[in-house]
Design a protein around this motif. Structure first.
Motif, short mmCIF file in Angstrom:
data_model
loop_
_atom_site.label_atom_id
_atom_site.label_comp_id
_atom_site.label_asym_id
_atom_site.label_seq_id
_atom_site.Cartn_x
_atom_site.Cartn_y
_atom_site.Cartn_z
N MET A 139 -12.52 6.90 5.14
CA MET A 139 -11.80 7.57 4.05
C MET A 139 -11.89 9.09 4.22
SD MET A 139 -10.25 5.36 2.25
CE MET A 139 -9.89 6.09 0.64
N ALA A 140 -13.03 9.59 4.66
CA ALA A 140 -13.16 11.02 4.93
C ALA A 140 -12.21 11.44 6.04
CB ALA A 140 -14.60 11.36 5.29
N SER A 173 0.83 -1.20 0.00
CA SER A 173 0.00 0.00 0.00
C SER A 173 0.88 1.26 0.00
CB SER A 173 -0.92 -0.01 1.23
OG SER A 173 -1.76 1.12 1.26
N ARG A 174 1.93 1.25 0.80
CA ARG A 174 2.83 2.40 0.84
C ARG A 174 3.56 2.57 -0.49
NH1 ARG A 174 3.03 4.25 5.93
NH2 ARG A 174 2.36 2.82 7.60
N GLN A 175 3.94 1.46 -1.11
CA GLN A 175 4.62 1.54 -2.40
C GLN A 175 3.70 2.08 -3.49
OE1 GLN A 175 5.81 -2.61 -2.51
NE2 GLN A 175 7.95 -2.07 -2.11
N GLN A 191 -3.83 -1.44 6.56
CA GLN A 191 -3.49 -1.55 5.14
C GLN A 191 -3.97 -0.33 4.35
OE1 GLN A 191 -3.94 -5.54 3.26
NE2 GLN A 191 -4.85 -6.13 5.20
N VAL A 192 -5.06 0.25 4.77
CA VAL A 192 -5.65 1.39 4.06
C VAL A 192 -5.02 2.72 4.49
CG1 VAL A 192 -7.81 2.63 3.58
CG2 VAL A 192 -7.81 0.14 3.77
N ALA A 193 -4.52 2.77 5.72
CA ALA A 193 -4.02 4.03 6.29
C ALA A 193 -2.98 4.74 5.42
CB ALA A 193 -3.44 3.77 7.69
N PRO A 194 -2.08 4.03 4.73
CA PRO A 194 -1.10 4.74 3.90
C PRO A 194 -1.72 5.62 2.81
CG PRO A 194 -0.35 2.50 4.28
CD PRO A 194 -1.75 2.58 4.81
N LEU A 195 -2.96 5.36 2.42
CA LEU A 195 -3.61 6.17 1.38
C LEU A 195 -3.76 7.63 1.81
CD1 LEU A 195 -6.40 3.77 0.06
CD2 LEU A 195 -4.13 4.19 -0.90
N ALA A 196 -3.61 7.88 3.11
CA ALA A 196 -3.63 9.28 3.58
C ALA A 196 -2.49 10.08 2.97
CB ALA A 196 -3.55 9.32 5.11
#
Length: 377
Positions: free
Chosen positions: A235-236, A170-172, A202-207
């Motif tokens: 997500m918000a 996810s980070r990559q 797993q989703v947190a890096p999308l920040a």
């Protein structure tokens, strides 16, 4: 369709998927006798019993991640073996017509099926787990202001964060997205399989995704297998703008574009959810072009009727494991790529950034898509 009917269908499909490899790899080469025949038959029976149990424990109410991993890998490999066993049967039949037959032919075909299946399964595992390649596509948009020429819209979709921990991946992906210098990033649904509590890390890096004109997210059908509203809220909370049957007007130096999003049809059975394109477009300036995030390609029929210039979708995974795309095509108008529809509406269908279920991709590579928008001169 009742749960009992679904269960019967699943059992029958698995039975066929195991029976064909058994015939090609076990019964044929051994003449249905000997130790290899007994071991091979026992393995097929064990798979026929164990695979449904693993899939139930992993994806059913228990939600036991180790079982999901085992079941998903086994299912993906089985699909590859089944596909090439069918091809092996066709080859054997063709050779038989030419009077080329016998034990050596049967054994040679079985060996070929095994070798190809092993190679493609290994390749598929690698292809699914690597950081997706970047695919850049130029799209001409009627009515797009000259000042927005070259606007870069990066598309993510079908990440399907699930039982296998892909936090590093996810980070990559975030690093690769930011390297594309996006103006806008859209995540077109099927973010996860599971709850916020289980998949948050797993989703947190999308920040960390950077897009000066906005980061937009819509639900896919898989969010509705759990709690879609929780993911919308999450997500918000990390800075994305959920487009829950809504739109935003983005502005660059006075030139504007509408970015809208609608729910997946799977949300129809959930109070307050379900696709509502009129609501999403309500209040938009009719002179401005619309880019719409809609998870499933078949939603393009409504988009075309509404005069949407560009719909961005995922859902198909490009078939994910060849030749599954032929089955996908029975349900969706497009499997992958840029296509044109009624009223000059264009549709871009991504093959997806991640994978669902089996961690394999065979002849259907994942992608991070860069749509570069241009005025339709």
């Amino acid at each position: 369709m009742s749960s009992a009917v679904v269960l019967i269908v699943i059992v029958l499909v698995l039975a066929v998927m195991l029976a064909v490899p058994w015939w090609v790899l076990v019964a044929g080469p051994t003449g249905r006798s000997g130790s290899w025949f007994r071991v091979g038959t026992a393995a097929c029976v064990l798979g026929g019993v164990g695979l449904p149990i693993a899939l139930f424990l992993g994806h059913g109410p228990p939600q036991f991640d180790p079982a999901a991993i085992v079941g998903d890998v086994a299912l993906g490999v089985l699909w590859v073996v089944f596909t090439w066993s069918v091809i092996g049967l066709v080859v054997r039949g063709a050779l038989s017509v030419g009077r080329v037959r016998g034990a050596r032919v049967t054994q040679g075909i079985a060996l070929g099926v095994v070798v190809v299946s092993v190679v493609l399964s290994g390749y598929g595992l690698y292809e699914a787990r690597r950081v997706p390649q970047v695919r850049t596509v130029d799209v001409a948009i009627p009515g797009l202001a000259e000042g927005l020429d070259g606007l870069r819209v990066v598309v993510l979709t079908d990440t399907h964060f699930a039982a296998l921990d892909r936090e590093r991946w996810s980070r990559q992906v975030v690093d690769e997205v930011n390297a594309q210098r996006p103006d806008i990033v859209g995540l077109a649904g099927d973010l996860v399989d599971g709850s916020v509590d289980k998949r948050r890390d797993q989703v947190a890096p999308l920040a960390g995704v950077e897009a000066p004109l906005g980061r937009f997210y819509i639900t896919g059908n898989h969010e509705y297998l759990d709690d879609a509203q929780s993911w919308i809220d999450y997500m918000a909370s990390i800075g994305w703008q959920p487009l829950h049957n809504a739109h935003r007007t983005v502005d660059r130096d006075g030139d504007r574009l509408v970015v809208a999003g609608i729910d997946d049809p799977a949300g129809t059975d959930v109070a307050g959810h379900g696709p509502d394109l009129p609501a999403a477009l309500a209040g938009t300036d009719p002179q401005l072009p619309v880019v719409l995030l809609a998870h499933q390609p078949k939603q393009v029929a409504d988009s075309a009727a509404a005069g949407v210039e560009l719909q961005i979708s995922g859902h198909t995974h490009g078939g994910q494991i060849w030749p599954f795309h032929y089955l996908v095509r029975l349900d969706q108008p497009v499997v992958a790529g840029l296509s044109r529809h009624a009223n000059n509406t264009q549709l871009y269908t991504s093959r997806g950034t991640g994978y669902w279920g089996p961690p394999l991709r065979v002849f259907a590579p994942s992608e991070i898509t860069v749509l570069v928008l241009h005025p339709d001169r």
